[in-house]
Scaffold this active site. Sequence first.
Site, mmCIF file in Angstrom:
data_model
loop_
_atom_site.group_PDB
_atom_site.id
_atom_site.type_symbol
_atom_site.label_atom_id
_atom_site.label_comp_id
_atom_site.label_asym_id
_atom_site.label_seq_id
_atom_site.Cartn_x
_atom_site.Cartn_y
_atom_site.Cartn_z
ATOM 1 N N GLY A 1 0.844 -1.202 0.000
ATOM 2 C CA GLY A 1 0.000 0.000 0.000
ATOM 3 C C GLY A 1 0.873 1.243 0.000
ATOM 4 N NE ARG B 1 -5.212 6.027 -1.004
ATOM 5 C CZ ARG B 1 -6.516 6.063 -1.256
ATOM 6 N NH1 ARG B 1 -6.938 6.497 -2.415
ATOM 7 N NH2 ARG B 1 -7.392 5.692 -0.336
ATOM 8 C CB VAL C 1 -1.599 -7.549 0.215
ATOM 9 C CG1 VAL C 1 -0.513 -6.529 -0.037
ATOM 10 C CG2 VAL C 1 -2.905 -6.898 0.662
ATOM 11 C CG ASN D 1 0.720 1.215 4.838
ATOM 12 O OD1 ASN D 1 0.416 1.933 5.786
ATOM 13 N ND2 ASN D 1 0.338 1.495 3.588
ATOM 14 C CE1 TYR E 1 -8.734 -0.241 9.109
ATOM 15 C CE2 TYR E 1 -9.122 0.705 11.269
ATOM 16 C CZ TYR E 1 -8.359 0.615 10.123
ATOM 17 O OH TYR E 1 -7.218 1.373 10.010
ATOM 18 C CB ALA F 1 -12.297 -8.154 13.952
HETATM 19 N N1 LIG Z 1 -5.587 6.991 8.087
HETATM 20 C C1 LIG Z 1 -5.766 6.698 9.356
HETATM 21 O O1 LIG Z 1 -6.282 7.500 10.153
HETATM 22 C C2 LIG Z 1 -5.314 5.375 9.874
HETATM 23 C C3 LIG Z 1 -5.424 5.142 11.240
HETATM 24 C C4 LIG Z 1 -5.010 3.929 11.771
HETATM 25 C C5 LIG Z 1 -4.471 2.972 10.927
HETATM 26 N N2 LIG Z 1 -4.369 3.207 9.591
HETATM 27 C C6 LIG Z 1 -3.807 2.148 8.764
HETATM 28 O O2 LIG Z 1 -2.720 2.651 8.026
HETATM 29 C C7 LIG Z 1 -2.613 1.943 6.775
HETATM 30 C C8 LIG Z 1 -2.572 2.946 5.625
HETATM 31 O O3 LIG Z 1 -3.747 3.740 5.700
HETATM 32 P P1 LIG Z 1 -3.970 5.040 4.804
HETATM 33 O O4 LIG Z 1 -4.779 5.959 5.623
HETATM 34 O O5 LIG Z 1 -2.691 5.510 4.223
HETATM 35 O O6 LIG Z 1 -4.903 4.401 3.673
HETATM 36 P P2 LIG Z 1 -5.052 4.756 2.130
HETATM 37 O O7 LIG Z 1 -6.403 4.232 1.735
HETATM 38 O O8 LIG Z 1 -4.748 6.179 1.887
HETATM 39 O O9 LIG Z 1 -3.911 3.876 1.457
HETATM 40 C C9 LIG Z 1 -3.972 2.476 1.464
HETATM 41 C C10 LIG Z 1 -3.194 1.955 0.278
HETATM 42 O O10 LIG Z 1 -3.298 0.522 0.294
HETATM 43 C C11 LIG Z 1 -3.548 0.083 -1.031
HETATM 44 N N3 LIG Z 1 -4.245 -1.214 -1.014
HETATM 45 C C12 LIG Z 1 -5.497 -1.460 -0.557
HETATM 46 N N4 LIG Z 1 -5.792 -2.758 -0.745
HETATM 47 C C13 LIG Z 1 -4.713 -3.332 -1.317
HETATM 48 C C14 LIG Z 1 -4.415 -4.640 -1.767
HETATM 49 N N5 LIG Z 1 -5.304 -5.648 -1.672
HETATM 50 N N6 LIG Z 1 -3.196 -4.886 -2.300
HETATM 51 C C15 LIG Z 1 -2.294 -3.885 -2.431
HETATM 52 N N7 LIG Z 1 -2.518 -2.628 -2.027
HETATM 53 C C16 LIG Z 1 -3.720 -2.344 -1.486
HETATM 54 C C17 LIG Z 1 -4.407 1.181 -1.660
HETATM 55 O O11 LIG Z 1 -4.368 1.117 -3.088
HETATM 56 C C18 LIG Z 1 -3.771 2.438 -1.073
HETATM 57 O O12 LIG Z 1 -2.721 2.903 -1.899
HETATM 58 C C19 LIG Z 1 -3.801 0.995 6.734
HETATM 59 O O13 LIG Z 1 -3.401 -0.285 7.163
HETATM 60 C C20 LIG Z 1 -4.757 1.611 7.720
HETATM 61 O O14 LIG Z 1 -5.643 0.645 8.261
HETATM 62 C C21 LIG Z 1 -4.786 4.385 9.052
#
Ligand SMILES: NC(=O)c1ccc[n+]([C@@H]2O[C@H](COP(=O)([O-])OP(=O)(O)OC[C@H]3O[C@@H](n4cnc5c(N)ncnc54)[C@H](O)[C@@H]3O)[C@@H](O)[C@H]2O)c1
Length: 248
Positions: free
Chosen positions: A14, A17, A65, A91, A156, A158
């Site tokens: 991921g 972005r 993934v 990630n 999420y 879980a």
């Molecule tokens: N943004 C928040 O507030 C927050 C808070 C806690 C945890 N997180 C965690 O941080 C991580 C990143 O979050 P973010 O906010 O940058 O999300 P985002 O949606 O901006 O980015 C996620 C990236 O993962 C990629 N992705 C999704 N499914 C995929 C797959 N099957 N195979 C390959 N790539 C895939 C997407 O294309 C995207 O580029 C995640 O695991 C999220 O759960 C985010």
Amino acid sequence: MTNRFENKVAVVTGGCRGIGKSIVLKLASEGARVYALDFKIPDENEVFIEDSEIAKSVKCLQADVTNMQSIDKCFDTIIADAGRVDILVNNAGITRDNLLLRMTEQEWDAVLDTNLKGAFICTKVVSKIMISQRSGRIINIGSVVGSIGNAGQSNYSASKAGLIGFSKSIARELASRKILVNVVAPGYVRSPMTDSLTDEQKKAFIDNIPLKRIAEPEDIANAVAFLASDESSYITGQIIHVNGGLFM
Ligand SMILES: NC(=O)c1ccc[n+]([C@@H]2O[C@H](COP(=O)([O-])OP(=O)(O)OC[C@H]3O[C@@H](n4cnc5c(N)ncnc54)[C@H](O)[C@@H]3O)[C@@H](O)[C@H]2O)c1
């Protein structure tokens, strides 16, 4: 620019972005060669990384993934190209929020498949490489809701709670091979995932955060870089919460 990660090869899922991209930039800016695996990679004409020096160290590979074959293929490419993998950051993550009574089986499965099974697949594939190297760092991106729960996010939460049990088990299995496994658990981070929240929802979040701000993606990347570096060589099976004090 420091060189904490000189000669290191990192893979960030991921990574094209949001928080993932910020982790890619951080590791590459400190000397790592980084592979960003993502569903959606930038097209050839898109400027993905503005700094041309850093951009030279980063390659984007299209990957899913949730699909073992896709991930096997990516790691074959990375090994052919770079010969090793020192750091894996799991990630990639998605949300499909809904209250329990409205949540569909598809919403449940999609989130568990990406957030938990995705980490299992990438970790399984990279562990073979790291075991033969007798070194490695695996950093899983969890969430504060994996520890405290959140209404409307049972799937999420879980998945992120599952990631903690998974990480601690793998940390125990791989410690003898000098492979360290930890979780970075963000609170509320500015990213495309959270951009869709209303101003009212954002304010409600911030009111509950002792540091009275949301995290920048760089706050998360800094914790990941610490766990990927030599400075954390006695830390495994831990969760680093990066949440402004929201959960202590
Ligand atoms: N943004 C928040 O507030 C927050 C808070 C806690 C945890 N997180 C965690 O941080 C991580 C990143 O979050 P973010 O906010 O940058 O999300 P985002 O949606 O901006 O980015 C996620 C990236 O993962 C990629 N992705 C999704 N499914 C995929 C797959 N099957 N195979 C390959 N790539 C895939 C997407 O294309 C995207 O580029 C995640 O695991 C999220 O759960 C985010």
